[in-house]
Motif scaffolding. Sequence first.
Motif, short mmCIF file in Angstrom:
data_model
loop_
_atom_site.label_atom_id
_atom_site.label_comp_id
_atom_site.label_asym_id
_atom_site.label_seq_id
_atom_site.Cartn_x
_atom_site.Cartn_y
_atom_site.Cartn_z
N UNK A 1 17.85 44.58 79.59
CA UNK A 1 18.23 45.63 80.51
C UNK A 1 17.93 46.98 79.88
N UNK A 2 17.30 47.86 80.66
CA UNK A 2 16.90 49.17 80.17
C UNK A 2 17.42 50.24 81.13
N UNK A 3 17.61 51.45 80.60
CA UNK A 3 18.11 52.58 81.36
C UNK A 3 16.96 53.59 81.52
N UNK A 4 16.79 54.11 82.72
CA UNK A 4 15.74 55.09 82.98
C UNK A 4 16.17 56.43 82.41
N UNK A 5 15.30 57.03 81.58
CA UNK A 5 15.59 58.33 80.98
C UNK A 5 14.79 59.46 81.60
N UNK A 6 13.64 59.13 82.23
CA UNK A 6 12.80 60.18 82.81
C UNK A 6 11.96 59.58 83.93
N UNK A 7 11.85 60.30 85.05
CA UNK A 7 11.00 59.89 86.18
C UNK A 7 9.98 60.99 86.38
N UNK A 8 8.70 60.61 86.40
CA UNK A 8 7.64 61.61 86.47
C UNK A 8 6.58 61.16 87.49
N UNK A 9 6.22 62.05 88.39
CA UNK A 9 5.13 61.79 89.34
C UNK A 9 3.82 62.26 88.72
N UNK A 10 2.80 61.38 88.79
CA UNK A 10 1.49 61.72 88.24
C UNK A 10 0.59 62.16 89.39
N UNK A 11 -0.49 62.87 89.08
CA UNK A 11 -1.37 63.45 90.09
C UNK A 11 -1.92 62.43 91.08
N UNK A 12 -2.22 61.21 90.65
CA UNK A 12 -2.82 60.24 91.55
C UNK A 12 -1.79 59.51 92.41
#
Length: 120
Positions: free
Chosen positions: A72-83
Motif C-alpha cells: 500500500x502506497x500513499x500519493x504525495x504529488x499529482x501532476x498533469x503532463x503536457x500530453x
Amino acid sequence: MKKYVLASFMVLGSLAINAQDDGSKSTALKVGDVIEIGHPSTSKYKHIKFPRANFIIKRNGVADYKKALGEEVVITDVEKIDNGETRISVKRKDGRRFFNTVSNVSISLEKALEANEIKI
C-alpha cells in the motif's frame, strides 16, 4: 421536413456526447489517497518507475521486485503532463523505503491502471 429531423438528431446527438462521463479515475485521486501496487502484466513493472536492479544493489538494497506486490502506497504529488497523462509520486504507507534505497517512486497513472500495475 427532412432537414429539421436531421438537424434535431444532430443536436440531440451532440448533447448526448457531451453528457457522457469520461470515467477517468485520475481526477478522483488526490494527495493523501492510498492505492495498492498490483501484479504487472509482464515480468517487470513498465509504468512504475522503480530503480534498476544495479542501482539498488550499489546502494546496499535488495533488488526483489516481488516484495512490492500488494504494497500500500500513499500519493504525495499529482501532476498533469503536457500530453494529457497524469503522473503521481507515491511513498510507502509504513514510511519505509522501497528496496531500502528510494523513498518516492513516480507512476504514470493511466498506463499503470490499464496494465493492472496499481489498484485503486
